[in-house]
Design a protein around this motif. Structure first.
Motif, short mmCIF file in Angstrom:
data_model
loop_
_atom_site.label_atom_id
_atom_site.label_comp_id
_atom_site.label_asym_id
_atom_site.label_seq_id
_atom_site.Cartn_x
_atom_site.Cartn_y
_atom_site.Cartn_z
N ALA A 156 0.73 -1.54 0.02
CA ALA A 156 -0.03 0.32 0.39
C ALA A 156 1.02 1.33 -0.09
O ALA A 156 0.16 2.32 -0.56
CB ALA A 156 -0.47 -0.14 0.92
N GLU A 157 2.10 1.20 0.73
CA GLU A 157 2.77 2.35 0.76
C GLU A 157 3.30 2.69 -0.11
O GLU A 157 3.74 3.60 -0.70
CB GLU A 157 3.88 1.97 1.86
N ILE A 158 3.90 1.52 -1.14
CA ILE A 158 4.30 1.77 -2.86
C ILE A 158 3.27 2.32 -3.51
O ILE A 158 3.76 3.00 -4.23
CB ILE A 158 5.40 0.25 -3.27
N LEU A 159 1.64 1.46 -3.41
CA LEU A 159 0.71 2.54 -4.34
C LEU A 159 0.94 3.72 -3.95
O LEU A 159 0.52 4.57 -4.81
CB LEU A 159 0.07 1.57 -4.28
N LYS A 160 0.11 3.87 -2.80
CA LYS A 160 -0.59 5.73 -2.41
C LYS A 160 0.11 5.83 -0.72
O LYS A 160 0.23 5.60 0.33
CB LYS A 160 -1.29 5.60 -2.58
N GLU A 161 1.90 6.65 -0.76
CA GLU A 161 2.31 7.22 0.09
C GLU A 161 1.85 7.55 1.33
O GLU A 161 0.99 8.15 0.82
CB GLU A 161 3.77 8.03 0.12
N GLY A 162 1.85 6.89 2.82
CA GLY A 162 1.05 7.65 3.40
C GLY A 162 -1.10 7.40 3.84
O GLY A 162 -1.32 7.75 4.90
N LEU A 163 -0.85 6.51 2.86
CA LEU A 163 -2.48 6.66 2.68
C LEU A 163 -3.35 5.58 3.48
O LEU A 163 -4.20 5.96 4.43
CB LEU A 163 -3.14 5.81 1.61
N CYS A 164 -2.71 5.02 4.43
CA CYS A 164 -2.95 3.78 5.24
C CYS A 164 -2.30 3.88 6.88
O CYS A 164 -2.82 3.52 7.55
CB CYS A 164 -2.53 2.45 4.99
N LYS A 165 -2.09 5.30 7.01
CA LYS A 165 -1.27 5.63 8.49
C LYS A 165 -2.73 6.43 9.08
O LYS A 165 -2.67 5.76 10.65
CB LYS A 165 -0.45 7.23 8.33
N ASP A 166 -3.97 6.69 8.50
CA ASP A 166 -4.63 7.02 9.94
C ASP A 166 -5.77 5.65 9.12
O ASP A 166 -6.56 5.67 7.68
CB ASP A 166 -5.51 8.29 8.63
N GLU A 167 -5.93 5.07 10.09
CA GLU A 167 -6.80 3.93 9.99
C GLU A 167 -8.31 3.81 10.05
O GLU A 167 -8.89 3.21 10.14
CB GLU A 167 -6.39 2.80 10.58
N SER A 168 -8.94 5.25 9.46
CA SER A 168 -10.06 5.38 9.54
C SER A 168 -10.27 5.64 8.09
O SER A 168 -9.59 5.73 7.17
CB SER A 168 -11.15 6.37 10.28
#
Length: 136
Positions: free
Chosen positions: A32-44
């Protein structure tokens, strides 16, 4: 835990975790970090849920096949998956529910998740680990 290593024309990621469930979680977050950096930091704010079932010949192939299936879902749904809930995990079988977010664009496109260098093993620290190479 995941970390990236230099590799010519590809992205090489080492994944290490205490359990197989945590390996799947770390590998998913790394991709996920490769595909869209930082997107998964917010788990909501997940707006997408998908369930996949996979069977493979062994636990290494199962992990690579899982990531390949998630990648296919990402492109089909225009989304990045950040979280998973595993309903079943055996050496050669996996049933998992994925949670993701729709996106407008990717930071990096992944052509394929390869089997090259993949070998899911217990290391000297009693952790599961493998390298995963993404063809970009």
């Amino acid at each position: 835990m995941f970390e990236f290593h230099p590799h010519t024309a590809d992205i090489r990621m080492r994944v290490e975790a205490p359990t197989l469930v945590k390996i799947y979680e770390a590998a998913l977050l790394g991709m996920a970090e490769i595909l869209k950096e930082g997107l998964c930091k917010d788990e909501s704010n997940f707006d997408l849920e998908s369930t996949i079932e996979i069977e493979s010949k062994d636990n290494t192939c199962l992990l690579i096949d899982f990531l390949s299936e998630v990648l296919a879902h990402s492109y089909a749904e225009k989304a990045v998956y950040c979280r998973l809930e595993i309903q079943e995990l055996q050496d050669n079988k996996l049933k998992v529910t994925l949670f993701g977010k729709h996106i407008d664009s990717l930071d990096e496109e992944i052509k394929a998740v390869t089997y090259h260098e993949a070998l899911l093993i217990k290391n000297n620290n009693d952790q599961w680990e493998t390298f995963i190479i993404f063809d970009i």
